[in-house]
Design a protein around this motif. Structure first.
Motif, PDB file in Angstrom:
ATOM      1  N   SER A   1       0.785  -1.240  -0.040  1.00 38.18           N
ATOM      2  CA  SER A   1       0.108  -0.040  -0.060  1.00 38.18           C
ATOM      3  C   SER A   1       0.952   1.296  -0.100  1.00 38.18           C
ATOM      4  O   SER A   1       1.797   1.429   0.794  1.00 38.18           O
ATOM      5  CB  SER A   1      -0.830  -0.068   1.145  1.00 38.18           C
TER       6      SER A   1
ATOM      7  N   THR B   1       2.718   4.659  -2.380  1.00 39.30           N
ATOM      8  CA  THR B   1       2.978   5.422  -3.819  1.00 39.30           C
ATOM      9  C   THR B   1       2.672   4.461  -4.989  1.00 39.30           C
ATOM     10  O   THR B   1       3.144   3.185  -4.814  1.00 39.30           O
ATOM     11  CB  THR B   1       4.337   5.735  -3.817  1.00 39.30           C
ATOM     12  N   PRO B   2       1.725   4.590  -6.068  1.00 38.09           N
ATOM     13  CA  PRO B   2       1.687   3.595  -6.846  1.00 38.09           C
ATOM     14  C   PRO B   2       3.015   3.095  -7.822  1.00 38.09           C
ATOM     15  O   PRO B   2       3.825   3.989  -8.001  1.00 38.09           O
ATOM     16  CB  PRO B   2       1.024   4.371  -8.226  1.00 38.09           C
TER      17      PRO B   2
ATOM     18  N   ARG C   1      -7.112   3.109 -10.634  1.00 35.93           N
ATOM     19  CA  ARG C   1      -7.846   4.407 -10.559  1.00 35.93           C
ATOM     20  C   ARG C   1      -9.145   4.428 -11.039  1.00 35.93           C
ATOM     21  O   ARG C   1     -10.333   4.736 -10.139  1.00 35.93           O
ATOM     22  CB  ARG C   1      -6.918   5.538 -11.342  1.00 35.93           C
TER      23      ARG C   1
ATOM     24  N   SER D   1       0.019   0.266  -9.461  1.00 39.92           N
ATOM     25  CA  SER D   1      -0.976   0.298  -8.594  1.00 39.92           C
ATOM     26  C   SER D   1      -0.494   0.553  -7.233  1.00 39.92           C
ATOM     27  O   SER D   1       0.612   0.468  -6.783  1.00 39.92           O
ATOM     28  CB  SER D   1      -1.680  -1.292  -8.338  1.00 39.92           C
ATOM     29  N   PRO D   2      -1.462   1.541  -6.501  1.00 38.35           N
ATOM     30  CA  PRO D   2      -1.259   1.839  -5.191  1.00 38.35           C
ATOM     31  C   PRO D   2      -1.520   0.855  -4.001  1.00 38.35           C
ATOM     32  O   PRO D   2      -1.062   1.341  -2.982  1.00 38.35           O
ATOM     33  CB  PRO D   2      -2.209   3.127  -5.042  1.00 38.35           C
TER      34      PRO D   2
ATOM     35  N   THR E   1       4.007   4.607   2.561  1.00 38.86           N
ATOM     36  CA  THR E   1       4.061   3.476   1.856  1.00 38.86           C
ATOM     37  C   THR E   1       4.363   2.171   2.870  1.00 38.86           C
ATOM     38  O   THR E   1       5.349   2.323   3.770  1.00 38.86           O
ATOM     39  CB  THR E   1       5.150   3.588   0.514  1.00 38.86           C
TER      40      THR E   1
END
Lengths: 277, 277, 277, 277
Positions: B8, B10-11, B51, B80-81, B236
């Motif tokens: 989980s 920063t993308p 998103r 992906s985040p 992150t």
């Protein structure tokens, strides 16, 4: 839906039946004529008995039968006196080996073409009716496997026609409780490795097609030049969703609401009526 | 058992996390160090949020992760985040996509390492406790998916820690009714696409390993030369069954009988205790 | 690399050899002890001869052997007097059925453990040396299949040891032209359905392990209580990459740079030396 | 044969194009109307470009597209301004991922519908003509991949129409040397991630169908209520083997012996003539 084939008789290489006839089952995987779907490409399975082992071998894969090399290899090298083959067109449940036919329980094999209408709505209720000791062995998510385990619960192993009749009755009653007018549609083959039963039934009395092969002695007289017919015993019998091609006079339709038994000492055909457990 | 990873923050391209680290999850599929099994080759899955779409994408396959080209392609091209990855070592249930993690229900994803002891003996009883409206969505045959559907039944979507605590309690009570001393063994990750919960618990208080990554600002100070750490936000976070290698100070063990929440505004860690529904 | 097993003798169900022994080949797919890799999960294959058919059946799949249900089904129901089994650890080429062993040409089967060093650099040159009439039958992209087709080109069917010796020489010469010091590493099994040849050789004289089973009459005297040994003929022989466990005295190492022949009338063992075509 | 689709324009979720239209490509995998085969179930592939990565992602699988859940997941979560999709009906070569389209070389992608007639007879000769440095990258066994590597050998990357024209000429000359009257049948799409070329050609001047979408501004005027058309740029273009349904006026046939270029600043269409290298 699906297509299937059951063979009982003189041991033959599987490909004699699965690949060599015109409009063979493997050909039907790509080009079925009588099915609801012309393509049956959502997995396949074969099950066969072998002299030295009590339980049948079952080989199932998720891809189409028509391009499967392993199926061709096995079929070209395995001889059996009693085998099933099934090609699947999924009606929505996952394409996975545990949803492919035939299903096995001990010495028994089962395969099905058709559907329980609105199965998802009654799946839980049907599952609860399965004998708890059998419930553990349900591996997939299809209506077909559920029907097998219900029939086992209702005595399939002791009296196959009665087990299937009670399963049909239970499915119909459960369906009607859920407001489904025509809950059951089925052609089913089941065997214990010695006898073979085939059922054709639907709640609407508009069942999927089912055919059995004409007596071999009759066929041999009609086609004295067909080598295969000279090599197999009089008791050899095929049951199929859809006729294999090329041999005029070879196929008889199983009547609506009927089941047949293929067995030593003379095959039989009887009416099929669901009955309360 | 299995290995898993939850990201989980920063993308990033998935392969930044899945392939590039020393002793990556993909490497662990062949050479796990802390698992019960060193090989986790019975299927894998990834799930990610994007998103423009509410529900996560889930891609699962039955072969090993280490040789899967599609996994590498997707990982190298999808950013992906928030994503999950899981590699499976089957404890007996069928190797099929519907038994691979993560499992999904609407916006929710779930993955698990561990087992319900003697699951086959209590499978029916657990299945009956699942909300009938949810029961239809169970597609596979694993204990892990059953745990997810029980947690959903017990309110996971409203209060994830409570849903999981009630599931754990129910599994333990059911197990003990069957004479199983230590019914539950689990590390679990669950997310709704915004927050991420991770649980470490076992009836025996000897749970499978679970680690979370050290705060990024701390790590950045320790390793000022690591480019990746300069590119990701302070929030992150990674949670893993087994540390990825190469970065001293990067991993903290999740304590026994504990759960954590990764969320905007500050992560938290709390004791985990099963609780009656 | 890989692990393999070749059986010749009294017809047995394949699972007698593939699954039942301690540290069986299927177990080695997950936990090999003597291989370069402990996991051999990049596909597998079996090939067997059957009384009624000249060419062997070959069944290959891309997943691991250890979790493959179809392999277990076939092995539990197919009897054969001569069969090969192979589990693969890819050294980089694609994981696909056409890269799995055994390979077949007419009545002949071939399987290999090892590698041509820097194969990609000399693949084209080796391919060009294959007889144009045979070239069409190359289906995969491995060094192992290329070695088979080179050996066929160099007369394998007429004189197997000579065909293999010329192949080895050609590969070594080609490799050295490309600056590769030790181009060839191999243990190979090849059969025409009657005789079985096994080769152990490497350019560096540090070949992968290879073992053959002790004479059955000797073993029977050592282990009078082992039922299997009482049931098989004196001429029954196994050749394996790595000993199956559980039977002290059962295995003899094939010496470095050696080949053996298993055949009616007495097995033989000879030095193996590459030779110019 | 096969069916394919190429999209260039405003970034969209792949499923907007692959699943949502009437008679979509995925529907064509089961029910193609204009192909030689109605079923295209021998594998599929997609390839897409993503902002952050130079080379396209390529995902290929051997089963049918219509029942593939991973394809649906990816398509529902990946946005791209330029992508290919292909569904395969094998003309005999193995059903394996390395034989599925699209094929990739660096930034380039290639896909094909059609065949080289009697390819097996000239496979070796064509392979020898491939640049030795490129030969190593041939992974599969199809005529389609060979055509790509021949076009690369003949300068595809510098001048795509010339590279393809030289490939076509070389295949035709080689075929005629082998007594094949009409050696080549093709529709081909190729892209470098910026421009997209599509070719329709056959030696017999009876090429497989190929269509391109009408200009978006024209379509928008015809169908002012179609939301999709309001959302995409005027430069958005689709090229397909067979029209997707539901939008009258949407499709123009690519003329026989023609190629088109989709590019910023205006698409073009030109005659296609094989030319000596």
């Amino acid at each position: 839906m699906c297509r299937w084939l059951a063979y009982s008789g003189t041991p033959v290489l599987l490909d004699t039946i699965l690949y060599k006839p015109q409009h063979s089952l493997i050909d039907q995987s790509l080009h079925a004529r009588m099915g609801v779907e012309t393509t049956n490409g959502d997995g396949f399975g074969i099950g066969w008995y072998e002299r030295h082992v009590d339980t049948p071998a079952i080989v199932r894969e998720v891809g189409p039968a028509w391009n499967n090399r392993n199926l061709r290899e096995i079929s070209g090298h395995v001889c059996s006196p009693l085998f099933f083959a099934h090609i699947r067109a999924s009606t929505g449940t996952a394409v996975q080996e545990t949803n492919c036919h035939p299903f096995r329980h001990g010495r028994w094999m089962w395969m099905h073409n058709g559907a329980i209408a609105e199965f998802h709505r009654m799946r839980r209720e049907l599952a609860l009716a399965v004998d708890p000791g059998l419930f553990l062995d349900i591996e997939g998510s299809t209506d077909s496997e559920m029907m097998f385990f219900l029939a086992l619960t209702f005595g399939l192993e002791k009296d196959p026609p009665a087990g299937v009749a009670r399963m049909a009755d239970f499915v119909e009653r459960t369906g009607r409780d859920h407001g489904v007018e025509f809950p059951l549609q089925m052609t089913v083959a089941v065997t214990d490795g010695e006898r073979l039963w085939a059922f054709r039934y639907s709640s609407q009395k508009a069942s999927r097609t089912l055919f059995y092969s004409t007596r071999v002695d009759t066929l041999r007289a009609l086609h004295p030049d067909v080598e295969f017919l000279r090599e197999v015993s009089d008791e050899t019998r095929l049951i199929v969703s859809e006729p294999l091609g090329g041999l005029p006079g070879a196929w008889q339709e199983v009547p609506e609401s009927t089941y047949g038994v293929v067995q030593a000492g003379g095959d039989e055909i009887h009416p099929f009526v669901p009955q309360a457990a």
